[in-house]
Design a protein around this motif. Structure first.
Motif, PDB file in Angstrom:
ATOM      1  N   PRO A   1      -1.853   6.231   2.834  1.00 18.81           N
ATOM      2  CA  PRO A   1      -2.992   5.463   2.009  1.00 18.81           C
ATOM      3  C   PRO A   1      -4.290   5.799   2.892  1.00 18.81           C
ATOM      4  O   PRO A   1      -4.387   5.606   4.124  1.00 18.81           O
TER       5      PRO A   1
ATOM      6  N   ALA B   1       1.004  -1.330  -0.113  1.00 21.51           N
ATOM      7  CA  ALA B   1       0.180  -0.196   0.029  1.00 21.51           C
ATOM      8  C   ALA B   1       0.750   1.210   0.049  1.00 21.51           C
ATOM      9  O   ALA B   1       0.578   2.204  -0.787  1.00 21.51           O
TER      10      ALA B   1
ATOM     11  N   ASP C   1      -7.925  -1.052   5.048  1.00 22.16           N
ATOM     12  CA  ASP C   1      -8.588  -1.883   5.840  1.00 22.16           C
ATOM     13  C   ASP C   1      -9.215  -3.253   4.942  1.00 22.16           C
ATOM     14  O   ASP C   1      -8.886  -4.341   5.266  1.00 22.16           O
ATOM     15  N   MET C   2      -9.772  -2.556   3.773  1.00 21.35           N
ATOM     16  CA  MET C   2      -9.971  -3.626   2.848  1.00 21.35           C
ATOM     17  C   MET C   2      -8.719  -4.501   2.508  1.00 21.35           C
ATOM     18  O   MET C   2      -9.054  -6.006   2.324  1.00 21.35           O
ATOM     19  N   LEU C   3      -7.718  -3.843   2.328  1.00 19.00           N
ATOM     20  CA  LEU C   3      -6.471  -4.507   2.068  1.00 19.00           C
ATOM     21  C   LEU C   3      -5.983  -5.778   2.986  1.00 19.00           C
ATOM     22  O   LEU C   3      -5.783  -6.873   2.966  1.00 19.00           O
TER      23      LEU C   3
ATOM     24  N   HIS D   1     -11.700   3.262  11.016  1.00 21.20           N
ATOM     25  CA  HIS D   1     -10.891   2.472  10.130  1.00 21.20           C
ATOM     26  C   HIS D   1      -9.491   2.335  10.539  1.00 21.20           C
ATOM     27  O   HIS D   1      -8.981   3.238  10.964  1.00 21.20           O
TER      28      HIS D   1
ATOM     29  N   GLU E   1     -19.300  -1.089   6.745  1.00 27.13           N
ATOM     30  CA  GLU E   1     -18.007  -1.127   6.320  1.00 27.13           C
ATOM     31  C   GLU E   1     -16.712  -2.142   6.940  1.00 27.13           C
ATOM     32  O   GLU E   1     -17.270  -2.466   8.235  1.00 27.13           O
TER      33      GLU E   1
ATOM     34  N   ARG F   1      -9.765   3.653   4.866  1.00 27.88           N
ATOM     35  CA  ARG F   1     -10.677   2.557   4.295  1.00 27.88           C
ATOM     36  C   ARG F   1     -10.109   1.415   3.380  1.00 27.88           C
ATOM     37  O   ARG F   1     -10.325   0.233   3.697  1.00 27.88           O
ATOM     38  N   GLU F   2      -9.392   1.923   2.864  1.00 26.07           N
ATOM     39  CA  GLU F   2      -8.922   1.129   1.650  1.00 26.07           C
ATOM     40  C   GLU F   2      -7.958   0.015   2.198  1.00 26.07           C
ATOM     41  O   GLU F   2      -7.734  -1.178   1.644  1.00 26.07           O
TER      42      GLU F   2
END
Ligand code: ASP
Ligand code: MG
Length: 403
Positions: free
Chosen positions: A66, A59, A72-74, A113, A149, A69-70
């Motif tokens: 970064p 990231a 956390d997705m990763l 997040h 989320e 939120r993104e």
């Protein structure tokens, strides 16, 4: 006639215990053995080996700050890899197992997040599967916010998943397995003569975790305290020793009088912020950015209010962005990242003036340069330049931690 319900045990395996397929298979064997004893098993897994660090590095090579939120997705993918592989490995051993993500497990968090807090656990699907005599594997470190989320719980957050699930399921035990056989009086890699601690109170463990000890996550300890759950910190393979984290008794008044601590720990990722003006505005900005503070002091009112705040950078992947916003407030902000903290934890330690004076004098006599000392009833925290942190850990350990 009422049948006796089978007892539930929650076992958590850390990243090094599932670092490769061989280790993952031996975890599967241990889990299978526990299930064959007739206990219901819920297994919480961390990401394999250094996966989380690798995903973070990935990231960072795309973006220096970064979006959380993104991220956390990763990062939540790391634990999902482990859970699915472990369920497959159990299947190979003839054990019926099913894996669930944090959200499928009913782990509901706030909407912060990277470093979310668990608000509630509704483990309905886990309970259904346990009723069917299945072993349930849960991806640690993650949950779902009320806005649906995906959130992550901060570094080391799989411990929190395990304890919160143990509480929600009324488990008989919560066992945290890793590559060490429990908690020591200091990190043995830094202090070779550190000794093993068979038992620690929730208060002591939480203070240690908040000041940098990585063996157990601080949020996990506060869940254990709330539910009165005893945590067993054990080694996956090897030693049969353990550390039990238990409700604390009264502080021992004799020990509290002496020059004595339970353990010493260090943090290198601490940041100290100081501003002589507009402290309240700085605080509300930190709040907006979801920054958790280890310590803060606001003096005065209005424009003249000064602020001193300490935070740990570990769960702030976009810290450069927050710092830039703080600087935009137009205050005389000082941001010190040149120092680390070395903290001794023990009942009564920080409220004893004699101990404080002796610790300060001892560090100086060792040729070290402490720049500040903060005391609370349970701990004594000293700040030193980064290159002195390890030496200071050894110095405080030899002065304060006797077996
Ligand atoms: N995988 C996450 C970390 O490395 C969470 C955990 O292991 O508990 O911090
Ligand atoms: Mg851990």
């Amino acid at each position: 006639m009422a049948t006796t319900a089978k007892t539930i045990v929650v076992q958590k395996y850390g990243g090094s215990s599932v670092a490769n397929l061989d280790r993952l298979r031996s975890v599967a064997e241990r889990v299978a053995a526990t299930a064959r004893q007739g206990r219901r098993v819920v297994v919480v897994v961390s990401a394999m080996g250094k996966t989380t660090d690798e995903l973070l590095a990935l990231a960072r090579s795309i973006s220096p700050a970064p979006p959380r939120r993104e991220l956390d997705m990763l990062l939540s993918c790391g634990e999902r890899i482990s859970m699915a592989l472990l369920a497959m490995a159990l299947g190979e051993l003839g054990v019926d197992a099913i894996s669930f993500t944090g959200s499928q497990s009913g782990i509901l968090t706030n909407d912060r997040h990277s470093g979310a807090r668990i608000i509630e656990v509704r483990p309905v699907r886990i309970q259904d599967e346990l009723e069917r005599d299945r072993v349930v594997i849960v991806a640690g470190f993650q949950g779902m916010s009320y806005k649906r989320e995906i959130t992550t719980l901060g570094r080391g957050g799989s411990d929190t998943t395990a304890v919160a699930l143990a509480a929600a399921l009324g488990a008989e035990a919560c066992e945290i397995y890793s590559d060490v056989d429990g908690v020591y009086s200091a990190d043995p890699k830094v202090v070779p003569d550190a000794h093993h601690l068979p038992e620690l109170s929730y208060d002591e463990m939480q203070e240690l975790a908040e000041h940098g000890a990585k063996v157990l996550n601080a949020q996990a300890v506060s869940w254990a305290r709330r539910a009165g759950i005893v945590i067993h910190a054990r080694q996956t393979a090897g030693s049969s020793r353990e550390t039990r984290i238990v409700p604390g008794g009264e502080a021992d008044p004799i020990r509290a009088e002496g020059l004595r601590a339970r353990a010493v720990t260090a943090t290198r990722t601490v940041v100290q912020l100081r501003t002589a003006r507009r402290g309240l505005q700085a605080l509300s900005l930190l709040g907006e950015e979801g920054v958790a503070l280890r310590h803060s002091r606001l003096v005065g009112t209005g424009e003249a209010a000064s602020l001193e705040a300490t935070l740990v950078r570990d769960d702030l992947p976009d810290w450069p962005h927050t710092l830039a916003r703080l600087r935009d407030l137009g205050t005389d902000l000082v941001c010190d990242e040149e120092h680390g903290t070395v903290t001794a934890v023990g009942a009564g330690l920080g409220s004893n003036a004699r101990v404080l004076a002796q610790v300060g004098a001892h560090l100086v006599a060792c040729g070290l340069h402490p720049v500040r000392m903060e005391a609370s009833s349970l701990s004594l925290c000293t700040w030193l330049p980064h290159p002195e942190v390890e030496e200071a850990t050894r110095a405080l350990h030899s002065l304060l931690c006797h077996e």
